[in-house]
Design a protein around this motif. Structure first.
Motif, mmCIF file in Angstrom:
data_model
loop_
_atom_site.group_PDB
_atom_site.id
_atom_site.type_symbol
_atom_site.label_atom_id
_atom_site.label_comp_id
_atom_site.label_asym_id
_atom_site.label_seq_id
_atom_site.Cartn_x
_atom_site.Cartn_y
_atom_site.Cartn_z
ATOM 1 N N PHE A 197 -1.946 -6.213 -0.044
ATOM 2 C CA PHE A 197 -1.504 -7.055 -1.171
ATOM 3 C C PHE A 197 -2.118 -8.459 -1.048
ATOM 4 C CE2 PHE A 197 1.450 -3.680 -1.372
ATOM 5 C CZ PHE A 197 1.969 -3.655 -2.652
ATOM 6 N N PRO A 198 -2.379 -9.129 -2.195
ATOM 7 C CA PRO A 198 -2.829 -10.522 -2.157
ATOM 8 C C PRO A 198 -1.914 -11.381 -1.288
ATOM 9 C CG PRO A 198 -3.006 -9.685 -4.376
ATOM 10 C CD PRO A 198 -2.323 -8.608 -3.565
ATOM 11 N N TYR A 199 -2.515 -12.321 -0.590
ATOM 12 C CA TYR A 199 -1.807 -13.244 0.293
ATOM 13 C C TYR A 199 -1.066 -12.517 1.420
ATOM 14 C CZ TYR A 199 -2.572 -15.918 -3.991
ATOM 15 O OH TYR A 199 -3.140 -16.485 -5.106
ATOM 16 N N GLY A 200 -1.363 -11.218 1.622
ATOM 17 C CA GLY A 200 -0.696 -10.450 2.670
ATOM 18 C C GLY A 200 0.777 -10.231 2.407
ATOM 19 N N LYS A 201 1.180 -10.366 1.110
ATOM 20 C CA LYS A 201 2.609 -10.273 0.792
ATOM 21 C C LYS A 201 2.923 -9.058 -0.064
ATOM 22 C CE LYS A 201 3.456 -15.232 1.049
ATOM 23 N NZ LYS A 201 3.401 -16.460 0.247
ATOM 24 N N ASP A 202 3.423 -8.039 0.565
ATOM 25 C CA ASP A 202 3.877 -6.852 -0.150
ATOM 26 C C ASP A 202 5.316 -7.116 -0.598
ATOM 27 O OD1 ASP A 202 4.886 -4.426 -0.945
ATOM 28 O OD2 ASP A 202 4.310 -3.335 0.880
ATOM 29 N N PRO A 203 5.546 -7.259 -1.901
ATOM 30 C CA PRO A 203 6.900 -7.659 -2.354
ATOM 31 C C PRO A 203 7.982 -6.666 -1.936
ATOM 32 C CG PRO A 203 5.479 -7.065 -4.222
ATOM 33 C CD PRO A 203 4.608 -7.095 -3.010
ATOM 34 N N HIS A 204 7.598 -5.421 -1.709
ATOM 35 C CA HIS A 204 8.594 -4.431 -1.281
ATOM 36 C C HIS A 204 8.533 -4.163 0.223
ATOM 37 C CE1 HIS A 204 9.791 -3.390 -5.374
ATOM 38 N NE2 HIS A 204 8.502 -3.473 -5.691
ATOM 39 N N ASP A 205 7.590 -4.792 0.904
ATOM 40 C CA ASP A 205 7.375 -4.511 2.333
ATOM 41 C C ASP A 205 7.428 -3.004 2.576
ATOM 42 O OD1 ASP A 205 6.996 -4.802 5.071
ATOM 43 O OD2 ASP A 205 9.117 -5.192 5.473
ATOM 44 N N SER A 206 6.583 -2.306 1.853
ATOM 45 C CA SER A 206 6.674 -0.848 1.832
ATOM 46 C C SER A 206 5.361 -0.145 2.166
ATOM 47 C CB SER A 206 7.156 -0.425 0.429
ATOM 48 O OG SER A 206 6.872 0.915 0.176
ATOM 49 N N ASN A 207 4.216 -0.741 1.764
ATOM 50 C CA ASN A 207 2.948 -0.011 1.851
ATOM 51 C C ASN A 207 2.274 -0.138 3.223
ATOM 52 O OD1 ASN A 207 -0.347 -0.084 1.036
ATOM 53 N ND2 ASN A 207 0.896 1.579 0.207
ATOM 54 N N ILE A 208 1.818 0.987 3.727
ATOM 55 C CA ILE A 208 1.053 1.013 4.985
ATOM 56 C C ILE A 208 -0.215 1.829 4.755
ATOM 57 C CG2 ILE A 208 1.026 1.768 7.400
ATOM 58 C CD1 ILE A 208 4.090 1.477 7.370
ATOM 59 N N ARG A 209 -1.352 1.256 5.185
ATOM 60 C CA ARG A 209 -2.619 1.954 5.024
ATOM 61 C C ARG A 209 -2.954 2.696 6.306
ATOM 62 N NH1 ARG A 209 -8.434 -0.995 4.197
ATOM 63 N NH2 ARG A 209 -8.203 -1.237 6.448
ATOM 64 N N ILE A 210 -3.209 3.989 6.182
ATOM 65 C CA ILE A 210 -3.587 4.802 7.337
ATOM 66 C C ILE A 210 -5.080 5.099 7.253
ATOM 67 C CG2 ILE A 210 -3.228 7.001 8.531
ATOM 68 C CD1 ILE A 210 -0.433 7.111 7.225
ATOM 69 N N ALA A 211 -5.800 4.767 8.322
ATOM 70 C CA ALA A 211 -7.249 4.991 8.358
ATOM 71 C C ALA A 211 -7.545 6.050 9.415
ATOM 72 C CB ALA A 211 -7.978 3.693 8.674
ATOM 73 N N PRO A 212 -7.758 7.294 9.004
ATOM 74 C CA PRO A 212 -7.885 8.376 9.991
ATOM 75 C C PRO A 212 -9.299 8.614 10.503
ATOM 76 C CG PRO A 212 -7.337 9.222 7.767
ATOM 77 C CD PRO A 212 -7.790 7.803 7.628
ATOM 78 N N SER A 213 -10.290 7.837 10.056
ATOM 79 C CA SER A 213 -11.677 8.210 10.334
ATOM 80 C C SER A 213 -12.114 7.985 11.778
ATOM 81 C CB SER A 213 -12.615 7.427 9.405
ATOM 82 O OG SER A 213 -12.395 6.035 9.556
ATOM 83 N N TYR A 214 -11.680 6.881 12.388
ATOM 84 C CA TYR A 214 -12.277 6.478 13.655
ATOM 85 C C TYR A 214 -11.809 7.265 14.882
ATOM 86 C CZ TYR A 214 -14.471 3.463 17.103
ATOM 87 O OH TYR A 214 -15.235 2.991 18.131
ATOM 88 N N PRO A 215 -10.517 7.534 15.017
ATOM 89 C CA PRO A 215 -10.072 8.238 16.231
ATOM 90 C C PRO A 215 -10.632 9.659 16.302
ATOM 91 C CG PRO A 215 -8.214 7.256 15.035
ATOM 92 C CD PRO A 215 -9.399 7.188 14.128
ATOM 93 N N THR A 216 -10.710 10.183 17.506
ATOM 94 C CA THR A 216 -11.052 11.597 17.651
ATOM 95 C C THR A 216 -9.868 12.437 17.163
ATOM 96 O OG1 THR A 216 -10.081 11.697 19.855
ATOM 97 C CG2 THR A 216 -12.399 11.079 19.731
#
Lengths: 428, 428
Positions: B382-401
């Motif tokens: 979210f802009p300014y690092g502020k998620d108004p619901h403090d709800s969203n998490i981004r999962i990045a599965p590419s790098y780990p084995t």
């Protein structure tokens, strides 16, 4: 030789008629020659072809500290590239940030950032009524293009044999807070090949700027670009001098491998104080995830260390030296004593600077073009493309083959003579 | 499975105690896992090692049209690289300019140029009291960082399963002349993996902006980044739609090979109308003598044409698909029916977006970190690092084995459960 100014009108007319006949002969050949830009020749580019072999699918692309150059990360450059460029730039490794393929782009970004964000907390320049840069002249057209692009007023400062007129620089920098920078090519300057004297560098380092955000833009593009092994200019290192003088933040020092490896596919670097670099890293973090680390590694694996660069530059010099000497020889032989032009014989760099009689430069460049020789546009070496004396012409001998160069210099000399005669006859 | 919200306090406490024991076990292992950034894995990078072999000292580095890639020149890219990227971006070759190694840098420069010089003659944004950008959320943190860096006010626009809320976009763009842009990742969006529907693209192309210098920043970063051969999203081409709608200049379309060849050592491109490109070339001419043509040639010689890219991306998909499926499987198995989080199963891109119960995201990311798993910071989408619901998490599965991924997802799921229980118990 008799100086042209001492010839009678009749003698000038007779001379002219002979020269015109020769000019028409050359013109009839329909040549296409280019002495306009400081481009390395194909022969020089061949020197770096080995760089295409050091990375291949049989070797790893991993840095000494384990960083995989193929992936994201490494914002300010890989450690070994910093070391290589730091040694070349004669500064500590921690004072270096590695960028992409173009130091010009780094300079542009540095001005652009100052416009929108100021310098170490100063007012963004775009919020000021007036911003000025000092421009030692003759100088590099692409420097001037950047400051003009951002609407920065450029003030000509005459070059002397020891660098810019420092009395004028000191006065303007200390008295006018709208003076925010000065463009310098301190070694083998573009176009004159002048290297700033020790005193000039000391005076730069000891400037007392009215503006806290005044910076010296020190474009050390030709730091290792000597023509001779036994005759080399020496330039005092500005970053440490500024630090000694209590002005550690006053200079940005730029360099690149553009005319060492491949122009356009080299690596660029900026050396500056920690405070300056931290500010710049702050912007870089927003601007990019990082520059091309594979190409940084390619350069390190090819050159190994600064000694590798020095040896490599000797090979460049072997190709460049005869070209410079060929041009200088023709100038001396054909124009010596005529008092219709002067030039400086440089010990390095990419250019020979020629000063014609006042009011003749544009006409000479146009005349040469008639015979198929493209020169850098007259005026290009001055801000706004305006040479107040219409006198300076930049000669770039690197790109043509030696054979082409001989013909090109002949055309140039013929053009100088013909235009100078017209000037003396009052035809210009 | 019973939804957590339907469990009694006692049941929740019992569940918690079991989960905590498991969490302590994992934590004791002292793991170091990273699902924070969309970095390709080493296995993916190996796919492009052949690119290191196509250029060597035994082949020429000359373009089809005779340009020597080793020298200066070729400001806006070599012809064959334009063709390659144009085909990938589904636009005519003449609408493409090739840049350096980073499309993010192109976006930054595009905003920076608008700040200091305006857009096609408009007032420079730095001279305006207020400039706003619309930001579909959740979105890409580095987009938001650019606009924040320049002091541009960011307005959240909620994403829907078909793209941004277009009613809101149309209203804001048509009513507020200080709205100058919108950040879009239209295909396999970051982080949700959503592809804009045909209707969404049509509505974008038919916007009626109040500001003449409003532009759609169309970051088509994942245009060929499918996970499946038989199930692929399809995105309407925006440049031609804008042209058809009489808005040819309204969009800048960005792309790069960063997640195709090597991140940081790829090539970037911008597609836009002729008027926009001419303005951009005008700035480029001042900013640089040209980008790395050798690397452009390297890409063309390796991929040959867009079919080469498509085939290459199938190999990436073969590596990525099992990772995505592994994460999705664990989420479904462990969290399905619990009503403490939701996620989207994407058909391409680099991320899985997870929505926790309101007010839980920061705590979940912190909990995971306790056990050695680094996630993208909660709020980053979210802009300014502020998620108004403090709800969203981004999962990045590419790098780990795959092995690391199994453990990482377990830690994540445990963290979600533990934090959600605390939330339901009123402990948060």
């Amino acid at each position: 030789m008799t100086a042209y100014k001492d010839l009678s009108r009749e003698e000038l007319l007779e001379l002219k008629s002979g020269l015109e006949a020769r000019f028409e002969e050359v013109k009839a050949k329909g040549l296409k020659l280019d002495m306009s830009r400081g481009k390395p020749s194909a022969e020089q580019l061949n020197l770096s072809m080995g760089m295409m072999d050091v990375l291949h699918s049989g070797v790893d692309l991993i840095c000494e500290d384990g960083v995989d150059c193929r992936n994201y990360g490494g914002l300010d450059g890989i450690a070994e590239a910093k070391q290589l460029l730091a040694d070349m730039m004669e500064v500590p490794k921690d004072n270096v940030v590695i960028f992409g393929n173009s130091s010009l782009n780094v300079m542009y970004d540095t001005v652009a950032r100052s416009m929108t964000h100021g310098v170490l907390g100063s007012t963004p320049w775009c919020k000021l009524d007036k911003v000025k840069f000092l421009c030692p002249v003759p100088g590099y057209d692409r420097h001037f293009a950047i400051t003009e692009h951002f609407g920065i007023e450029m003030i000509n400062v005459p070059m002397t044999p020891t660098g810019p007129d420092m009395d004028m620089v000191e006065k303007l920098v200390s008295e006018d807070a709208s003076v925010k920078g000065i463009w310098c090519v301190p070694k083998y300057s573009n176009p004159q090949g002048i290297t700033y004297s020790d005193e000039t560098v000391y005076r730069f380092a000891n400037l007392k700027p009215a503006a806290e955000d005044f910076r010296i833009y020190w474009d050390n593009a030709y730091c290792v670009h000597h023509l001779y092994e036994d005759k080399q200019d020496y330039l005092i290192e500005i970053l440490s001098e500024c630090k000694k003088a209590g002005n550690p933040d006053m200079v940005y020092k730029f360099s690149s491998t553009s005319k060492i490896s491949f122009p356009g596919s080299g690596i660029a670097a900026l050396a500056a104080s920690e405070a300056n670099l931290n500010e710049i890293r702050g912007m870089m973090k927003v601007q990019t995830i990082g520059h091309d680390k594979v190409n940084q590694l390619r350069h390190v694996r090819f050159f190994k260390d600064v000694h590798g660069i020095v040896e490599h530059m000797k090979k460049h010099a072997d190709i460049m030296r005869p070209k410079f000497e060929a041009v200088i020889d023709v100038l001396e032989k054909e124009l010596g004593g005529l008092e219709i032009g002067s030039w400086i014989k440089p010990l390095g760099g990419y250019f020979i600077s020629f000063d014609a009689m006042d009011g003749c430069a544009k006409a000479i460049v146009a005349k040469a073009k008639e015979a198929g020789l493209v020169m850098t546009g007259a005026g290009a070496t001055f801000p706004y493309g305006k040479d107040p004396h219409d006198s300076n012409i930049r000669i770039a001998p690197s790109y043509p083959t030696p054979e082409e160069l001989a013909v090109a210099t002949d055309i140039f000399v013929l053009s100088v003579k013909l235009v100078s005669i017209d000037k003396l006859l009052g035809n210009l």
